[in-house]
Design a protein around this motif. Structure first.
Motif, PDB file in Angstrom:
ATOM      1  N   GLN A   6      54.463  -9.163 178.848  1.00  0.00           N
ATOM      2  CA  GLN A   6      54.116 -10.458 178.273  1.00  0.00           C
ATOM      3  C   GLN A   6      52.903 -10.344 177.352  1.00  0.00           C
ATOM      4  OE1 GLN A   6      55.790 -13.670 178.739  1.00  0.00           O
ATOM      5  NE2 GLN A   6      54.557 -13.785 176.873  1.00  0.00           N
ATOM      6  N   PHE A   7      51.928  -9.528 177.763  1.00  0.00           N
ATOM      7  CA  PHE A   7      50.750  -9.301 176.923  1.00  0.00           C
ATOM      8  C   PHE A   7      51.167  -8.729 175.570  1.00  0.00           C
ATOM      9  CE2 PHE A   7      47.150  -6.929 175.304  1.00  0.00           C
ATOM     10  CZ  PHE A   7      46.071  -7.765 175.552  1.00  0.00           C
ATOM     11  N   ASP A   8      52.078  -7.758 175.591  1.00  0.00           N
ATOM     12  CA  ASP A   8      52.550  -7.162 174.340  1.00  0.00           C
ATOM     13  C   ASP A   8      53.261  -8.188 173.471  1.00  0.00           C
ATOM     14  OD1 ASP A   8      51.534  -4.740 175.178  1.00  0.00           O
ATOM     15  OD2 ASP A   8      53.455  -3.979 175.912  1.00  0.00           O
ATOM     16  N   ALA A   9      54.011  -9.093 174.111  1.00  0.00           N
ATOM     17  CA  ALA A   9      54.716 -10.133 173.356  1.00  0.00           C
ATOM     18  C   ALA A   9      53.714 -11.072 172.686  1.00  0.00           C
ATOM     19  CB  ALA A   9      55.644 -10.916 174.274  1.00  0.00           C
ATOM     20  N   TYR A  10      52.635 -11.417 173.390  1.00  0.00           N
ATOM     21  CA  TYR A  10      51.608 -12.255 172.785  1.00  0.00           C
ATOM     22  C   TYR A  10      50.925 -11.522 171.627  1.00  0.00           C
ATOM     23  CZ  TYR A  10      51.917 -15.716 176.540  1.00  0.00           C
ATOM     24  OH  TYR A  10      52.347 -16.685 177.400  1.00  0.00           O
ATOM     25  N   GLN A  11      50.675 -10.225 171.799  1.00  0.00           N
ATOM     26  CA  GLN A  11      50.043  -9.458 170.725  1.00  0.00           C
ATOM     27  C   GLN A  11      50.909  -9.470 169.466  1.00  0.00           C
ATOM     28  OE1 GLN A  11      46.947  -7.793 170.220  1.00  0.00           O
ATOM     29  NE2 GLN A  11      47.896  -7.886 168.207  1.00  0.00           N
ATOM     30  N   GLN A  12      52.219  -9.391 169.645  1.00  0.00           N
ATOM     31  CA  GLN A  12      53.116  -9.387 168.494  1.00  0.00           C
ATOM     32  C   GLN A  12      52.986 -10.666 167.665  1.00  0.00           C
ATOM     33  OE1 GLN A  12      57.117  -8.546 169.760  1.00  0.00           O
ATOM     34  NE2 GLN A  12      56.573  -6.551 170.611  1.00  0.00           N
ATOM     35  N   LEU A  13      52.633 -11.773 168.310  1.00  0.00           N
ATOM     36  CA  LEU A  13      52.430 -13.017 167.564  1.00  0.00           C
ATOM     37  C   LEU A  13      51.296 -12.876 166.558  1.00  0.00           C
ATOM     38  CD1 LEU A  13      52.643 -15.705 170.412  1.00  0.00           C
ATOM     39  CD2 LEU A  13      54.445 -15.052 168.797  1.00  0.00           C
ATOM     40  N   PHE A  14      50.332 -12.002 166.856  1.00  0.00           N
ATOM     41  CA  PHE A  14      49.138 -11.866 166.027  1.00  0.00           C
ATOM     42  C   PHE A  14      49.182 -10.644 165.112  1.00  0.00           C
ATOM     43  CE2 PHE A  14      47.826 -14.610 169.455  1.00  0.00           C
ATOM     44  CZ  PHE A  14      46.945 -15.502 168.859  1.00  0.00           C
ATOM     45  N   ASP A  15      50.253  -9.855 165.192  1.00  0.00           N
ATOM     46  CA  ASP A  15      50.332  -8.667 164.337  1.00  0.00           C
ATOM     47  C   ASP A  15      50.437  -9.090 162.873  1.00  0.00           C
ATOM     48  OD1 ASP A  15      50.162  -6.984 166.484  1.00  0.00           O
ATOM     49  OD2 ASP A  15      52.313  -6.597 166.631  1.00  0.00           O
ATOM     50  N   ALA A  16      49.493  -8.607 162.061  1.00  0.00           N
ATOM     51  CA  ALA A  16      49.417  -9.020 160.654  1.00  0.00           C
ATOM     52  C   ALA A  16      50.606  -8.481 159.847  1.00  0.00           C
ATOM     53  CB  ALA A  16      48.106  -8.525 160.050  1.00  0.00           C
ATOM     54  N   PRO A  17      51.057  -9.261 158.828  1.00  0.00           N
ATOM     55  CA  PRO A  17      50.612 -10.623 158.519  1.00  0.00           C
ATOM     56  C   PRO A  17      51.244 -11.632 159.472  1.00  0.00           C
ATOM     57  CG  PRO A  17      52.312  -9.939 156.984  1.00  0.00           C
ATOM     58  CD  PRO A  17      52.039  -8.764 157.865  1.00  0.00           C
ATOM     59  N   SER A  18      50.441 -12.528 159.992  1.00  0.00           N
ATOM     60  CA  SER A  18      50.887 -13.452 161.024  1.00  0.00           C
ATOM     61  C   SER A  18      50.184 -14.783 160.840  1.00  0.00           C
ATOM     62  CB  SER A  18      50.561 -12.869 162.404  1.00  0.00           C
ATOM     63  OG  SER A  18      50.361 -13.866 163.364  1.00  0.00           O
ATOM     64  N   TRP A  19      50.919 -15.876 160.983  1.00  0.00           N
ATOM     65  CA  TRP A  19      50.294 -17.192 160.875  1.00  0.00           C
ATOM     66  C   TRP A  19      49.319 -17.435 162.025  1.00  0.00           C
ATOM     67  CZ3 TRP A  19      50.322 -18.735 156.318  1.00  0.00           C
ATOM     68  CH2 TRP A  19      51.447 -18.662 155.487  1.00  0.00           C
ATOM     69  N   TYR A  20      49.595 -16.867 163.196  1.00  0.00           N
ATOM     70  CA  TYR A  20      48.662 -17.024 164.313  1.00  0.00           C
ATOM     71  C   TYR A  20      47.341 -16.319 163.992  1.00  0.00           C
ATOM     72  CZ  TYR A  20      52.307 -18.933 167.339  1.00  0.00           C
ATOM     73  OH  TYR A  20      53.278 -19.727 167.899  1.00  0.00           O
ATOM     74  N   ALA A  21      47.434 -15.095 163.444  1.00  0.00           N
ATOM     75  CA  ALA A  21      46.218 -14.374 163.067  1.00  0.00           C
ATOM     76  C   ALA A  21      45.467 -15.104 161.966  1.00  0.00           C
ATOM     77  CB  ALA A  21      46.562 -12.957 162.628  1.00  0.00           C
ATOM     78  N   GLN A  22      46.213 -15.670 161.019  1.00  0.00           N
ATOM     79  CA  GLN A  22      45.558 -16.411 159.931  1.00  0.00           C
ATOM     80  C   GLN A  22      44.849 -17.654 160.450  1.00  0.00           C
ATOM     81  OE1 GLN A  22      46.058 -13.574 157.621  1.00  0.00           O
ATOM     82  NE2 GLN A  22      45.203 -15.404 156.694  1.00  0.00           N
ATOM     83  N   ALA A  23      45.438 -18.309 161.452  1.00  0.00           N
ATOM     84  CA  ALA A  23      44.843 -19.542 161.982  1.00  0.00           C
ATOM     85  C   ALA A  23      43.459 -19.289 162.573  1.00  0.00           C
ATOM     86  CB  ALA A  23      45.764 -20.168 163.024  1.00  0.00           C
ATOM     87  N   VAL A  24      43.249 -18.100 163.139  1.00  0.00           N
ATOM     88  CA  VAL A  24      41.965 -17.802 163.787  1.00  0.00           C
ATOM     89  C   VAL A  24      41.058 -16.966 162.887  1.00  0.00           C
ATOM     90  CG1 VAL A  24      42.950 -18.012 166.086  1.00  0.00           C
ATOM     91  CG2 VAL A  24      42.906 -15.770 164.988  1.00  0.00           C
TER      92      VAL A  24
END
Length: 349
Positions: free
Chosen positions: A174-192
């Motif tokens: 699950q941790f790896d799945a959450y990390q994938q949300l933030f792998d650039a380029p990513s809207w989650y990474a951009q939001a923070v």
């Protein structure tokens, strides 16, 4: 000169000498690693979390490769012992930015976090002996000790592979799945890319390079106006400051609202007057435009993830300036979005 004036001169001279001596001691006397970090008791530490990454020579763009976590108490104690034997010599003030004065993508960084209740204390080690902590850089001059550190980092990786543990209270998968949300380029990474509260993200930083659509109509990061765009290009050249000298990002209103709905708002109503600051709007295309000569891609590597029983949780990561940031989020609760992550805030400690 009167006796009183002489006394005053002597006193101020002594104070000046003492201040100068303190400054010289700070800059030239080595600091012991464990004393500098003010380490918590080893018994209160859950484990170690480490990021092995490469970095550009310009500071803010880190390209993370390997995340490792271990709860092995012997490795925790070994790290403590290494720090106790480490003499750190002051190099420079850095503002928290870590860099290599080298060719792009050739430098390697090991960012080691002490995982405990109070905080995740990060220390960054370069393979040439430079160490970053807080807003300062230091150097390990003992080459044999530096070799011990590099060998230790490899043992942390091996232990992590053997244990399959993660930082936080969720399974590694699950941790790896959450990390994938933030792998650039990513809207989650951009939001923070910048701290925010109550979903009020910095739209300029989040959408810095604009927005375009993939073959399925899904908004993806990055969208620019080119000469092939005809009338739009001509309007941009005439109306957007700096457009004749640099690239121009395009941000469609509908796409922006779709991204905000997917990453932050969900079914919560989105304010209808949102607009990125400093961008130029054209009603014919319903887009904003912004000229700039750099990129705003943000990179995030999670160091911690936690969930409670009520569908809320938080992540932690270290930003490009060395600050530990906490991201609050909620999980979707409807049949359509069950488990979907919606960000609520990002606070830099």
């Amino acid at each position: 000169m009167t006796k009183k004036e002489k006394t005053k001169l002597i006193v101020w001279s002594c104070i000046g000498v003492a201040v100068l001596a303190a400054i010289l001691l700070f800059f030239f006397m080595p600091r012991r690693g464990d004393k500098l970090l003010r380490l918590p008791d080893a018994e209160s530490v859950y484990g170690l979390y480490m990021v092995d990454s490469t970095v550009t020579p310009y500071g803010s763009s880190h390209f993370y490769e390997v995340n490792s976590t271990t709860t092995n108490t012997r490795l925790v104690q070994e790290y403590y012992d290494l720090l106790a034997r480490t003499k750190l010599y002051f190099v420079n003030t850095t503002g928290g930015v870590k860099y290599y004065a080298d060719e792009p993508n050739t430098g390697e960084l090991f960012i080691v976090y002490i995982w405990c209740n109070n905080a995740l204390k990060p220390v960054t080690f370069r393979t040439d002996g430079v160490v970053y902590y807080g807003n300062f850089s230091y150097r390990i001059k003992d080459s044999a000790l530096l070799s011990e550190y590099l060998a230790f980092f490899e043992r942390v990786k091996a232990a992590s592979d053997a244990e399959g543990t993660t930082s936080g209270d969720i399974p590694q998968e699950q941790f790896d799945a959450y990390q994938q949300l933030f792998d650039a380029p990513s809207w989650y990474a951009q939001a923070v890319a910048s701290p925010f509260t109550d979903r009020a993200v910095n739209l300029n930083n989040m959408f810095y390079d604009g927005l375009s659509y993939d073959e399925n109509g899904v908004p993806v990061y990055g969208g620019f106006v080119t000469a092939a765009d005809g009338d739009e290009w001509a309007w941009v050249q005439e109306n957007v400051p700096g457009a004749t000298e640099t690239d121009v990002s395009r941000l469609p209103r509908d796409g922006m609202y779709q991204v905000l709905r997917d990453t932050l708002y969900g079914e919560t109503p989105i304010p209808d007057d949102l607009a990125p600051e400093g961008w130029t709007y054209w009603d014919k295309t319903d887009c904003w435009y912004h000229a700039h000569g750099d990129t705003g891609i943000n990179s995030v590597t999670l160091s911690y993830a936690s969930l409670d029983g009520g569908g809320t949780g938080y992540f932690q990561f270290e930003n490009a300036f060395g600050q530990i940031c906490s991201i609050g989020f909620v999980l979707g609760q409807t049949e359509a979005d069950a488990g979907h992550v919606y960000l609520r805030y990002c606070i830099a400690q």
